[in-house]
Scaffold this active site. Structure first.
Site, mmCIF file in Angstrom:
data_model
loop_
_atom_site.group_PDB
_atom_site.id
_atom_site.type_symbol
_atom_site.label_atom_id
_atom_site.label_comp_id
_atom_site.label_asym_id
_atom_site.label_seq_id
_atom_site.Cartn_x
_atom_site.Cartn_y
_atom_site.Cartn_z
ATOM 1 C CG HIS A 1 -2.044 -1.166 1.376
ATOM 2 N ND1 HIS A 1 -2.984 -0.138 1.219
ATOM 3 C CD2 HIS A 1 -2.565 -1.702 0.349
ATOM 4 C CE1 HIS A 1 -4.142 -1.407 1.534
ATOM 5 N NE2 HIS A 1 -3.932 -1.995 0.775
ATOM 6 C CE1 TYR B 1 -5.439 4.253 8.937
ATOM 7 C CE2 TYR B 1 -5.526 4.187 11.222
ATOM 8 C CZ TYR B 1 -4.998 4.120 10.082
ATOM 9 O OH TYR B 1 -3.889 3.285 10.444
ATOM 10 N N PRO C 1 -3.999 0.977 18.784
ATOM 11 C CG PRO C 1 -5.706 -0.223 18.132
ATOM 12 C CD PRO C 1 -5.498 -0.009 19.393
ATOM 13 C CE LYS D 1 3.842 3.569 13.280
ATOM 14 N NZ LYS D 1 4.819 3.472 11.845
ATOM 15 C CE1 TYR E 1 0.834 2.527 7.829
ATOM 16 C CE2 TYR E 1 -0.941 4.258 9.010
ATOM 17 C CZ TYR E 1 -0.791 3.535 8.752
ATOM 18 O OH TYR E 1 -2.037 1.890 8.698
HETATM 19 C C1 PHB Z 1 -5.415 -3.303 10.479
HETATM 20 O O1 PHB Z 1 -6.044 -4.060 9.016
HETATM 21 O O2 PHB Z 1 -5.709 -4.249 11.289
HETATM 22 C C2 PHB Z 1 -5.185 -2.390 11.167
HETATM 23 C C3 PHB Z 1 -4.750 -1.715 10.538
HETATM 24 C C4 PHB Z 1 -3.955 -0.924 10.634
HETATM 25 C C5 PHB Z 1 -4.397 -0.495 11.956
HETATM 26 C C6 PHB Z 1 -4.446 -0.890 13.321
HETATM 27 C C7 PHB Z 1 -5.120 -2.078 12.918
HETATM 28 O O3 PHB Z 1 -3.796 1.455 12.240
#
Ligand code: PHB
Ligand code: APR
Length: 391
Positions: free
Chosen positions: A72, A201, A294, A298, A384
């Site tokens: 990605h 997000y 989460p 990280k 990120y």
């Molecule tokens: C996930 O795909 O589980 C995931 C992706 C991004 C995040 C947290 C969890 O910030």
């Protein structure tokens, strides 16, 4: 039993550390309370940073990531009527891979099995002894119910946030920092093709939502819910309705595809850091030393970064008697841990409803700034997609 390094925990940190040590000619034994099947089936994180994939590639462990993972170049930040792509690759020349932690856990399990790594699954009563001497040991009851002791030159606690290693550092010798967020994530796995090409997000007045994925046919989605939420209060229909509302940007032309939910759980959110990550011949790595919410993806990558630092330190200490890197491990690891702790806190507090209207205006201002300023977007991208190991 005797070994050079006794590793408590067969999660990503413990297994990757044992692999890195073996590459450097250092033997280790891994001790794990759960069964291998349980450890490999836990639904956890899903994002590998650029540095993590580079490390796996250097070890010959990245084949499935490239074959089955999904690279990605960025993420979408969203708020009502707005969806903006943050282009990591364009901004910082680094990207991330969507690859479930369960898959990485399996890859590491196969690699350790192939390497003949002694791993004792299904143990209990784990206890750490004499860590301030040069012959620390770990006692435990093995899966057959026999009392065992393993003596080592070094013990490494990779036993996550509930293992015994943290407590093996006396209170007078350690500092801890903790922040609990007033909300949790309700996470679902669904057998449905993702409705987006890259992660979304979404800031929304009803609460944060995220659209992630595990493959072309499996979606991973999250909803902000109040801390202490009972998963029984959330029917599949209620979950999909809330996700559609919060992920819909209101511009039209985009819909969320619902599908059969195969797993759902409520994940509490907190930040935790412990220092130092060494006490005598005991070292800590991964969730044993720190926990991040989460939102910044990280947790897994920090565990990888810790052991990528610790392995050469132990190889130098035990292979050449050079303790310089071992002396520096905690301070160097904590620099990255605090950077990732801040980033995870920043992403979390920027995107989640606190109930305070003043907060909401600050959040929207931050989001508009990140979406419109190359400097701000670069800051998010740099954190990120991941800083180089050893930052
Ligand atoms: C996930 O795909 O589980 C995931 C992706 C991004 C995040 C947290 C969890 O910030
Ligand atoms: N004895 C032996 N093993 C133990 C004990 C114990 N007393 N207590 C815990 N363990 C094991 C757990 O069963 C688990 O398999 O230690 C392991 C710790 O693994 P993780 O919790 O996965 O932690 P870590 O390897 O640091 O990886 C961090 O995993 O928890 C996620 O979100 C986190 O993605 C991050 C990653």
């Amino acid at each position: 039993m005797r070994t050079q390094v006794a590793i408590i925990g067969a999660g990503p940190a413990g297994l990757l550390l044992s692999h890195l040590l073996a590459e450097g000619g250092i033997e280790s034994v891994v001790l794990e309370t759960r069964t291998r099947e349980y450890v490999e089936s836990r639904i956890r994180a899903g994002i590998l940073e650029h540095s993590t994939v580079e490390l796996l590639d250097s070890l010959g462990l990245g084949k499935r990531v490239h074959a089955e993972g999904d690279p990605h170049n960025g993420i979408y930040l969203q708020w009502p009527q707005e969806r903006h792509h943050i282009d990591f690759a364009g901004l910082v020349g680094r990207r991330v891979w969507v690859y479930g932690q369960t898959e990485l856990q399996r890859d590491l399990g196969v690699a350790r099995e192939t390497g003949g790594q002694p791993i004792h699954y299904g143990i209990s009563d784990t206890a750490v002894h004499e860590v301030v001497t040069e012959h620390p040991s770990v006692t435990f009851t093995d899966s057959a119910g026999r009392a065992q002791r393993i003596t080592a030159d070094v013990v490494v606690g990779c036993d996550g946030s509930f293992g015994p290693s943290r407590a093996a550092v006396p209170e007078h010798a350690r500092s801890t920092w903790e922040h609990t967020y007033p909300y949790s994530w309700l996470g679902v796995l669904a057998d449905v093709a993702p409705s987006t090409d890259e992660l979304i997000y979404a800031w929304h007045p009803d609460g944060f939502a995220m659209h992630s994925m595990r493959s072309a046919s499996v979606s991973r989605l999250y909803l902000q819910v109040p801390a202490g939420t009972d998963i029984a209060d959330w029917s599949d229909d209620r979950i999909w309705t809330a996700l559609a509302t919060r992920l819909g940007h209101g511009q039209g032309g985009w819909t969320l595809n619902p599908g059969p939910i195969t797993e759902k759980s409520v994940l509490p959110m907190r930040s935790f850091v412990m220092a130092p990550l060494r006490h005598g011949r005991l070292f800590l790595a991964g969730d044993a030393g720190h926990i991040v919410p989460p939102t910044g993806a990280k947790g897994l990558n920090l565990a990888v970064a810790d052991v990528a630092l610790l392995a050469p330190a132990l190889i130098a200490l035990l292979g050449e008697g050079d303790d310089r890197l071992a002396e520096e491990y905690s301070e160097t690891a904590l620099r990255r841990i605090w950077r990732c702790t801040h980033f995870s806190w920043w992403m979390t507090t920027m995107l989640h409803q606190s109930g305070d209207p003043f907060d909401a205006q600050l959040q929207l201002s931050q989001l508009r700034w990140v979406a419109s300023s190359t400097a701000a977007a670069t800051g998010l991208a740099e954190n990120y997609a991941g800083l180089p190991i050893g930052f």
